[in-house]
Every structure is written in C-alpha cells, then in structure tokens.
Design an enzyme around this catalytic site. Structure first.
Site, short mmCIF file in Angstrom:
data_model
loop_
_atom_site.label_atom_id
_atom_site.label_comp_id
_atom_site.label_asym_id
_atom_site.label_seq_id
_atom_site.Cartn_x
_atom_site.Cartn_y
_atom_site.Cartn_z
N GLY A 7 0.82 -1.20 0.00
CA GLY A 7 0.00 0.00 0.00
C GLY A 7 0.85 1.25 0.00
O GLY A 7 0.58 2.21 0.73
N SER A 9 1.57 3.44 -2.46
CA SER A 9 1.38 4.46 -3.49
C SER A 9 0.87 5.79 -2.95
O SER A 9 0.98 6.82 -3.62
CB SER A 9 0.41 3.95 -4.56
OG SER A 9 -0.86 3.66 -4.00
N VAL A 44 3.75 -3.43 -9.28
CA VAL A 44 2.30 -3.26 -9.39
C VAL A 44 1.61 -4.62 -9.25
O VAL A 44 1.94 -5.58 -9.96
CB VAL A 44 1.92 -2.62 -10.74
CG1 VAL A 44 0.40 -2.55 -10.89
CG2 VAL A 44 2.54 -1.23 -10.85
N ASN A 72 1.22 -2.51 5.41
CA ASN A 72 0.48 -1.26 5.55
C ASN A 72 -0.85 -1.24 4.81
O ASN A 72 -1.74 -0.48 5.16
CB ASN A 72 1.36 -0.11 5.05
CG ASN A 72 0.62 1.20 4.91
OD1 ASN A 72 0.21 1.80 5.90
ND2 ASN A 72 0.43 1.65 3.67
N SER A 124 -4.59 -0.23 13.93
CA SER A 124 -5.46 0.93 14.04
C SER A 124 -5.99 1.11 15.45
O SER A 124 -6.15 0.14 16.20
CB SER A 124 -6.65 0.78 13.08
OG SER A 124 -7.57 1.84 13.23
N TYR A 136 -13.36 -3.79 9.60
CA TYR A 136 -12.04 -3.19 9.63
C TYR A 136 -11.35 -3.43 10.97
O TYR A 136 -10.20 -3.89 11.04
CB TYR A 136 -12.16 -1.69 9.36
CG TYR A 136 -10.84 -0.95 9.31
CD1 TYR A 136 -9.90 -1.23 8.33
CD2 TYR A 136 -10.55 0.05 10.23
CE1 TYR A 136 -8.69 -0.55 8.28
CE2 TYR A 136 -9.35 0.75 10.19
CZ TYR A 136 -8.43 0.44 9.21
OH TYR A 136 -7.23 1.12 9.16
N LYS A 140 -7.97 -5.74 11.72
CA LYS A 140 -6.78 -5.15 12.31
C LYS A 140 -6.48 -5.77 13.67
O LYS A 140 -5.31 -5.89 14.07
CB LYS A 140 -6.95 -3.63 12.44
CG LYS A 140 -6.96 -2.90 11.10
CD LYS A 140 -5.65 -3.04 10.35
CE LYS A 140 -5.58 -2.16 9.13
NZ LYS A 140 -4.26 -2.24 8.45
#
Length: 234
Positions: A7, A9, A44, A72, A124, A136, A140
């Site tokens: 992650g 980018s 990619v 990440n 998180s 989520y 996590k």
C-alpha cells in the site's frame, strides 16, 4: 536496508517510502497503482488477488533479501451492526489480514538466512472499539494478534515484529468514511486529547523507529500513535 511496503502508493505508505529514501534506505513499493515518482523500486499488483500478489513477491525476493517489511495496505467499509455486508467482511479480512500473512511468509526466508529482520504491521486505534468498524477493526485486531504470535516465534532468530496503531490520520482512506466538516469528523476530534488529526509523517516516524537497528530489544508491541485517543478509549 531494503524495506518492502504494501500500500505504498499514497498516504502513510508513500510518506514512509519518502522518509526511508531520505535516510539512505531502499524502499520497495507494492500496490495496485504505481505513482510516477516513487523513490525506489515499485511493483504493481492487486493485493486482493492472491496469484498476482505471489507473482510480484517472487520478483521482489528474486532481486535480493528484504531486510524490513511494513504491512500497511488496508481497506475499510463502515456499517453499524445489523447492516454489515458479509461479502465486505470477507473482502476486508482478505486484504487486511491474508495479504500480511502472504507477504510476510514470502520475505521471511531471507530474514531467517540473514539472522535479522524487522516487521511492522500497521493496525489501528479502532481495535479498541470504534463504532461502525466491525470488519475493519476485526481484521486489524487479527493483525495485532499475529504481531504477538510472530514476535514470539521469531525473537530468537533476530527478527522483531511490532505494530503501529494510528489514530485518525489525514489520509485518503480516512477521508473516504470521514469527510471534512462532517459530524463523524467532529466525533473523532472530540476523542482526541491533542485536538487534531494525525499527519502521515508522524506515523511514518514511529514506523521508522521500529525498523531501526536501535529498536532490536522491542518486539511483540503495539505502539499507539493516536494523539491520546487510546486514553479516552480506555
């Protein structure tokens, strides 16, 4: 040090890559879309695709051992209990947890051979109980559990495993569910003793510390970089 960042980018991942490069390290990015000016190697791959991820990882490890790994990448779908889409649960756990397991297992042989490694999982604040984060937060929390498990398994081999748990941070992912000026943003700010959102650079700083040589006596820990929000949660 060659550091693989999933992650990478945008957001925290990209900020981390820039900082590592500035400190003389070699960042390796892995994400679905390549930025035009990434300060290192970039591969990619759609990390939601197991086979595409495996192919990219083969290329990365063939080029040399990975010294540090930052898991990440993440996705979030918000919904209160009673409206949670089960397909979203599966997709969220797959990207947020399965990817971390797959990537870690791919780079682990090189770390074991070197007798040294640094693994940092980005989790998180929401694992402590933020509303509407069933998928989520659950994914996590699984990654935080894995942090302790992996740390115990690998400590004697010179590999540390820790987690950084950001609070609300000014990133694209956060803004997808929390628009500026919204009631949700006001709710978050009310939970933050420092009275503001975090900056990606502040999260990257904590990750860099755990990747450093001087952090070799720290393993199995969750470092909460959240402006004091975990105090309020407690």
């Amino acid at each position: 040090m060659r550091v693989l960042i999933t992650g990478a980018s945008k957001g925290i991942g990209r900020t981390l890559a820039d900082r590592l490069a500035a400190e003389g390290h070699h960042p390796i990015g892995l994400a679905r879309t390549a930025p035009p000016d990434f300060p290192g190697d970039f591969h990619v791959a759609d990390l939601a695709d197991v086979d595409a991820t495996a192919a990219a990882l083969d290329e990365i490890v063939a080029a040399g051992a990975v010294d540090g790994l930052v898991n990440n990448v993440g996705t979030a779908k918000l919904a209160p209990l009673g409206s949670v889409d089960l397909d979203d649960v599966a997709r969220t756990y797959d990207l947020n947890f399965r990817t971390a397991v797959q990537v870690t297992q791919a780079v682990l042989p090189g770390m074991l051979a070197a007798g040294r490694g640094r693994i940092v999982n980005v989790t998180s604040l929401v694992t402590l109980g933020t509303p509407h984060r069933t998928s989520y937060g659950g994914s996590k929390a699984a990654l935080e559990a894995a942090t302790g498990i992996w740390a115990g398994e690998l400590a004697a081999r010179g590999i540390t495993v820790n987690a950084v748990a950001p609070g609300p941070t000014e990133t694209e992912l956060f803004r997808k569910g929390t628009p500026a000026g919204s009631e949700r943003e006001a709710w978050f700010l009310d939970q933050l003793p420092v009275g503001r959102l975090g900056r990606p650079a502040e999260i990257a700083h904590a990750i860099c510390f755990l990747l450093s040589e001087d952090a070799g006596f720290i393993t199995g820990q969750v470092l909460r970089v959240d402006g004091g929000a975990s105090i309020a949660a407690a």
